[in-house]
Scaffold this motif. Structure first.
Motif, short mmCIF file in Angstrom:
data_model
loop_
_atom_site.label_atom_id
_atom_site.label_comp_id
_atom_site.label_asym_id
_atom_site.label_seq_id
_atom_site.Cartn_x
_atom_site.Cartn_y
_atom_site.Cartn_z
N MET A 74 0.86 -1.18 0.00
CA MET A 74 0.00 0.00 0.00
C MET A 74 0.90 1.24 0.00
O MET A 74 2.00 1.21 0.56
N VAL A 75 0.44 2.32 -0.61
CA VAL A 75 1.22 3.56 -0.64
C VAL A 75 0.33 4.70 -0.14
O VAL A 75 -0.80 4.86 -0.59
N LEU A 76 0.86 5.46 0.79
CA LEU A 76 0.09 6.56 1.38
C LEU A 76 1.00 7.74 1.68
O LEU A 76 2.23 7.64 1.59
N THR A 77 0.37 8.87 2.01
CA THR A 77 1.13 10.03 2.46
C THR A 77 1.00 10.18 3.96
O THR A 77 0.05 9.68 4.58
N VAL A 78 1.98 10.88 4.56
CA VAL A 78 1.92 11.24 5.98
C VAL A 78 2.19 12.73 6.05
O VAL A 78 3.30 13.18 5.74
N GLU A 79 1.19 13.53 6.46
CA GLU A 79 1.30 14.98 6.32
C GLU A 79 0.65 15.77 7.47
O GLU A 79 -0.33 16.49 7.27
N PRO A 80 1.20 15.66 8.67
CA PRO A 80 0.67 16.50 9.75
C PRO A 80 1.03 17.97 9.52
O PRO A 80 1.95 18.29 8.76
N GLY A 81 0.31 18.84 10.18
CA GLY A 81 0.59 20.27 10.05
C GLY A 81 0.05 21.05 11.24
O GLY A 81 -0.79 20.56 11.99
N VAL A 82 0.55 22.26 11.39
CA VAL A 82 0.04 23.20 12.39
C VAL A 82 -0.09 24.56 11.71
O VAL A 82 0.84 25.02 11.05
N TYR A 83 -1.26 25.20 11.90
CA TYR A 83 -1.55 26.47 11.23
C TYR A 83 -2.10 27.44 12.28
O TYR A 83 -3.13 27.15 12.91
N ILE A 84 -1.43 28.56 12.46
CA ILE A 84 -1.76 29.47 13.56
C ILE A 84 -2.15 30.84 12.99
O ILE A 84 -1.30 31.60 12.51
N ARG A 85 -3.42 31.12 13.03
CA ARG A 85 -3.92 32.41 12.58
C ARG A 85 -3.89 33.42 13.73
O ARG A 85 -3.93 33.03 14.91
N PRO A 86 -3.82 34.70 13.41
CA PRO A 86 -3.81 35.72 14.47
C PRO A 86 -5.07 35.64 15.34
O PRO A 86 -6.18 35.44 14.83
N ALA A 87 -4.90 35.75 16.65
CA ALA A 87 -6.01 35.73 17.59
C ALA A 87 -5.55 36.39 18.89
O ALA A 87 -4.34 36.42 19.19
N LYS A 88 -6.49 36.90 19.66
CA LYS A 88 -6.15 37.62 20.89
C LYS A 88 -5.43 36.74 21.90
O LYS A 88 -4.60 37.22 22.67
N ASP A 89 -5.78 35.45 21.91
CA ASP A 89 -5.18 34.55 22.90
C ASP A 89 -3.91 33.86 22.38
O ASP A 89 -3.40 32.94 23.02
N ILE A 90 -3.41 34.30 21.22
CA ILE A 90 -2.20 33.71 20.64
C ILE A 90 -1.07 34.75 20.68
O ILE A 90 -1.25 35.87 20.18
N PRO A 91 0.08 34.43 21.26
CA PRO A 91 1.21 35.37 21.25
C PRO A 91 1.57 35.78 19.82
O PRO A 91 1.57 34.96 18.91
N ARG A 92 1.90 37.04 19.62
CA ARG A 92 2.10 37.59 18.29
C ARG A 92 3.21 36.87 17.52
O ARG A 92 3.14 36.77 16.29
N GLU A 93 4.22 36.36 18.21
CA GLU A 93 5.33 35.72 17.50
C GLU A 93 4.92 34.44 16.76
O GLU A 93 5.62 33.95 15.88
N PHE A 94 3.72 33.90 17.13
CA PHE A 94 3.23 32.69 16.46
C PHE A 94 2.26 33.01 15.32
O PHE A 94 1.90 32.10 14.57
N TRP A 95 1.88 34.25 15.18
CA TRP A 95 0.88 34.59 14.16
C TRP A 95 1.36 34.23 12.76
O TRP A 95 2.52 34.44 12.40
N ASN A 96 0.44 33.70 11.98
CA ASN A 96 0.67 33.41 10.56
C ASN A 96 1.74 32.35 10.30
O ASN A 96 2.29 32.28 9.20
N ILE A 97 2.03 31.53 11.29
CA ILE A 97 2.92 30.39 11.07
C ILE A 97 2.08 29.22 10.57
O ILE A 97 1.15 28.77 11.25
N GLY A 98 2.37 28.75 9.38
CA GLY A 98 1.72 27.57 8.83
C GLY A 98 2.79 26.59 8.39
O GLY A 98 3.63 26.91 7.54
N ILE A 99 2.78 25.40 8.98
CA ILE A 99 3.83 24.41 8.69
C ILE A 99 3.19 23.05 8.43
O ILE A 99 2.36 22.57 9.21
N ARG A 100 3.56 22.43 7.32
CA ARG A 100 3.15 21.06 7.00
C ARG A 100 4.37 20.33 6.46
O ARG A 100 5.16 20.91 5.69
N ILE A 101 4.52 19.08 6.84
CA ILE A 101 5.60 18.23 6.33
C ILE A 101 4.95 16.95 5.83
O ILE A 101 4.23 16.28 6.57
N GLU A 102 5.22 16.62 4.56
CA GLU A 102 4.54 15.48 3.95
C GLU A 102 5.52 14.61 3.17
O GLU A 102 6.34 15.12 2.40
#
Length: 466
Positions: free
Chosen positions: A408-436
């Motif tokens: 069988m052949v498949l992909t493995v592609e977790p990710g984390v996507y952080i949009r701006p929000a009041k409860d999110i520290p500014r240094e994390f804003w707009n970080i989108g990371i996926r590895i596949e």
């Protein structure tokens, strides 16, 4: 780099045209051997004979129509994947019929466009019936004008008919053929008593790749990995996302992969938090990330690779932290890919890993991993699945309610996507990371076939530095 193998993999000619320092193309794979397609048809026939308990049957597939773009201009034709899998024949408006009388007679029939010198002058060579039969190893070949006559004649002799039930236009065609038989009822002709979904039967066959398929898919992955390396090397502030997409396409086509497996995602800055962002004229900025999800199609088979790296060649502290969370989640998911394990196990491992680490850095406030997973608090940052089947289609066919089996052949592609929000520290804003990565299930564990493009943080930084 410290790893000599990685050094060799990252060597390129001027312009990123080829995969090796000696400008040699990857070894050619013989795509002219149609015996493998005939073997697949034989396997399908045996599966259908088992399903029908030896009753006479007809199975029907269609290669597809050309689609108009506008006026008299058509989009490039892409053959129906099930049809190509069983025939290797890629012309539009072609039909395949597999017939068995339940005893000794088994026939593979193809119906395709007639030779036409005028059409060939405008659009290129038409294969025609003689070559369709001899080159593609069919028992009989007819022109498409004969399709109604041939199919109805086979349905008259069948107790079962298999076709892609979910395709509405196909079902309508089947209904028309069956109505012809209904009109012959008083002549002693009965309709087939069983209608079966051919797509499901073929999908169960396609989800396990044969040796040829694995060979082609490994080459597709190598070409795509080379394109990703090239993109990492040339990316810098001031270029456009479209410039990076152009570089990807150049490497694909210079290595005989003339189509993309899907529209390339080239997403910089905040665009990385848009899961299917298409490359735009946005200019790459210093200290931001670029996420590239791109794969070529080679000999009909897809590759699918995602990498995220710093435009300036150096991750910020916050970017590095999230990157390591995603990479760890991918590692945990890959460890679950082994014979007999449930398909969903890698996703569950990735979700738990991401949730735990987002709790650790304070982005998820709930201190209980079990509760955060149960209430799906992670979905604010990780909202898609961890992978999918891969093959002739980038999201390939096959049930997901299954366990892993060899090849069988498949992909493995977790990710984390952080949009701006009041409860999110500014240094994390707009970080989108996926590895596949693309993965083959093996007898023991699995094989990653797309790792000629690095994922380790220091190697990524080194390759993307300028």
């Amino acid at each position: 780099m410290k790893d000599s193998k990685m050094q060799k993999a990252n060597t390129r000619e001027k312009g990123g045209k080829h995969l090796t320092s000696k400008s040699k193309r990857l070894s050619k794979i013989n795509s002219e051997n149609y015996e493998k397609f005939k073997k697949r048809r034989i396997t399908l026939r045996k599966n259908l004979q088992q399903i029908t308990a030896g009753k006479p049957f007809t199975a029907i597939l269609y290669s597809g129509d050309e689609t108009k773009r506008n006026g008299d201009v058509s989009y490039p034709f892409r053959c129906n994947s099930n049809f190509y899998y069983l025939t290797g024949f890629s012309e539009p408006n072609a039909w395949m019929v597999i017939f068995s009388d339940g005893k000794r007679l088994n026939e593979d029939i193809i119906m395709s466009k007639k030779k036409d010198k005028t059409k060939e002058l405008w659009d290129g060579i038409i294969i025609g019936q003689r070559k369709a039969k001899t080159n593609y190893l069919f028992d009989k070949a007819y022109s498409t004008e004969a399709v109604d006559r041939i199919v109805v004649s086979k349905l008259e002799e069948s107790e079962c008919v298999f076709f892609p039930i979910a395709e509405r236009s196909f079902s309508q065609r089947i209904s028309r053929w069956l109505s012809v038989l209904t009109n012959k009822k008083r002549m002693g002709v009965d309709n087939p008593g069983h209608l079966g979904d051919l797509s499901r039967v073929i999908e169960n066959q396609r989800v396990i790749k044969d040796t040829h398929e694995l060979k082609v898919m490994k080459k597709a992955a190598r070409i795509s990995a080379a394109a990703h390396r090239e993109a990492m090397k040339i990316s810098r502030p001031g270029l456009k996302e479209l410039d990076i997409e152009t570089a990807l396409l150049q490497v694909f086509r210079n290595n005989e992969a003339y189509e993309v497996a899907y529209p390339s995602i080239v997403a910089s800055g905040a665009n990385a938090c848009i899961l299917h962002h298409r490359a735009s004229s946005r200019i790459l900025q210093k200290n931001e990330l670029i996420l590239i999800d791109a794969g070529c199609e080679f000999n009909g088979y897809a590759s699918d690779i995602t990498r995220t790296f710093p435009v300036s060649g150096k991750f910020t502290k916050a970017q590095k932290l999230i990157y390591e969370i995603v990479l760890l989640a991918q590692r945990d998911a890959i460890q679950k890919i082994k014979l007999g394990e449930k398909y969903n196990a890698p996703h569950e491992a990735a979700v738990r890993s991401i949730t735990q680490n987002l709790i650790n850095v304070g982005l998820i406030k709930n201190r209980s991993v079990d509760e955060a997973v149960e209430t799906q608090e992670y979905r604010k940052f990780y909202m898609h699945r961890t992978g999918h089947w891969l093959g002739l289609d980038v999201h390939d066919v096959g049930s997901y309610n299954t366990t892993f089996k060899k090849n069988m052949v498949l992909t493995v592609e977790p990710g984390v996507y952080i949009r701006p929000a009041k409860d999110i520290p500014r240094e994390f804003w707009n970080i989108g990371i996926r590895i596949e990565d693309d993965v083959i299930v093996k007898e023991k564990g699995c094989e990653l076939i797309s790792r000629e493009v690095p994922v380790k943080l220091d190697e990524v930084e080194q390759l993307s530095s300028f």
